[in-house]
Design an enzyme around this catalytic site. Structure first.
Site, short mmCIF file in Angstrom:
data_model
loop_
_atom_site.label_atom_id
_atom_site.label_comp_id
_atom_site.label_asym_id
_atom_site.label_seq_id
_atom_site.Cartn_x
_atom_site.Cartn_y
_atom_site.Cartn_z
N ARG A 92 28.00 45.53 31.38
CA ARG A 92 27.51 45.35 30.02
C ARG A 92 28.70 45.01 29.14
O ARG A 92 29.75 45.64 29.24
CB ARG A 92 26.88 46.64 29.46
N ASN A 108 39.64 48.32 32.18
CA ASN A 108 38.65 47.64 33.02
C ASN A 108 39.36 46.97 34.18
O ASN A 108 40.52 46.58 34.06
CB ASN A 108 37.94 46.56 32.18
N HIS A 110 39.01 43.64 36.62
CA HIS A 110 38.35 42.34 36.65
C HIS A 110 38.80 41.58 37.89
O HIS A 110 40.01 41.52 38.16
CB HIS A 110 38.69 41.55 35.38
N SER A 137 42.84 42.07 38.22
CA SER A 137 43.63 42.53 37.07
C SER A 137 43.03 43.81 36.51
O SER A 137 41.79 43.93 36.44
CB SER A 137 43.60 41.48 35.95
N LEU A 145 35.89 39.22 25.33
CA LEU A 145 35.61 39.50 26.74
C LEU A 145 36.77 39.12 27.66
O LEU A 145 37.25 37.99 27.62
CB LEU A 145 34.34 38.75 27.16
N ASP A 146 37.19 40.08 28.49
CA ASP A 146 38.22 39.87 29.53
C ASP A 146 39.53 39.30 28.98
O ASP A 146 40.23 38.55 29.67
CB ASP A 146 37.67 38.94 30.63
N GLN A 174 42.28 44.86 47.50
CA GLN A 174 43.40 45.01 46.56
C GLN A 174 42.99 45.83 45.34
O GLN A 174 43.78 46.61 44.81
CB GLN A 174 43.91 43.64 46.11
N GLU A 175 41.77 45.62 44.87
CA GLU A 175 41.28 46.40 43.72
C GLU A 175 41.40 47.90 43.98
O GLU A 175 41.78 48.67 43.11
CB GLU A 175 39.81 46.05 43.41
#
Ligand code: GAR
Length: 201
Positions: A92, A108, A110, A137, A145-146, A174-175
């Site tokens: 969201r 966050n 991404h 990232s 946004l982002d 990797q995340e």
């Protein structure tokens, strides 16, 4: 240890990697709550199995009133005395009201090397662009946004024959190591958002 909420919309594999890292006594954050906007999201059950408190605030109950939805989430976060929020596959877009309220305490993950490939379908975007390097990232959330300042990134190669599935799996691995590291940096205060930019102590 900073009381941290992880916000999810789906399977919650990043949430799980944060929760597992936070089980170490010397980890500077504690996952105190997993909050989903989707009733029955897979990650909720996985969190419960680890003994983590869970909550659902269904955005569909708010008739497209994004701020009312966020006020309800904010209430749940406040009741749980949350100090830090980690978005992990939370799908969201947040209003400036919520973002400002949590400014510097809202991060966050991404699935791209920002500022490349914002929004959704990042792996498809990367394949279509023909890049040879891709990744993920972790960033502070800002109203756009982002677009927030990047705390940490991890890179993977794009290999011949990759499709969205193979590439997303390589990035996801990797995340799962990047996000716990980045959360630890923010929770410990080694990285902060100061005047809209990254400050490192
Ligand atoms: C992750 O790849 C995360 O980076 C991405 O969604 C996936 C969630 O997976 N997030 C976004 O695209 C945010 N716009 P998970 O539920 O298994 O952590």
């Amino acid at each position: 240890r900073k009381r941290t909420a992880v916000l999810i919309s789906g399977r919650g594999s990043n949430m799980l990697s944060l929760a597992e890292a936070a089980q170490a006594d010397d980890f500077p954050a504690e996952i105190a709550l997993v909050l989903s906007n989707i009733p029955g999201a897979g990650g909720l059950e996985r969190a419960s199995a680890l003994g983590i408190a869970t909550a659902t605030v269904d955005h569909r109950a708010f008739n497209r009133d994004r701020e009312a939805f966020e006020r309800a989430m904010d209430e749940v976060l406040r009741i749980n005395q949350i100090e830090l929020i980690a978005l992990a596959g939370f799908m969201r877009i947040m209003t400036p009201w919520f973002v400002r309220r949590w400014e510097g305490r809202l991060i966050n993950i991404h699935p791209s090397l920002l500022p490349l490939f914002k929004g959704t379908h990042t792996h498809r975007q990367a394949l279509e662009a023909g890049v040879t390097e891709h990744g993920c990232s972790v960033h502070f959330v800002v109203p756009e946004l982002d677009a927030g300042p990047v705390i940490a990134q991890a890179k993977v190669p794009v290999l011949p024959g990759d499709d969205e599935d193979s590439l997303s799996q390589r990035v996801l691995a990797q995340e799962h190591t990047l996000y716990p590291r980045a959360l630890a940096e923010v929770a410990s205060g080694r990285v902060a958002l100061v005047d809209g930019a990254i400050a490192r102590l």
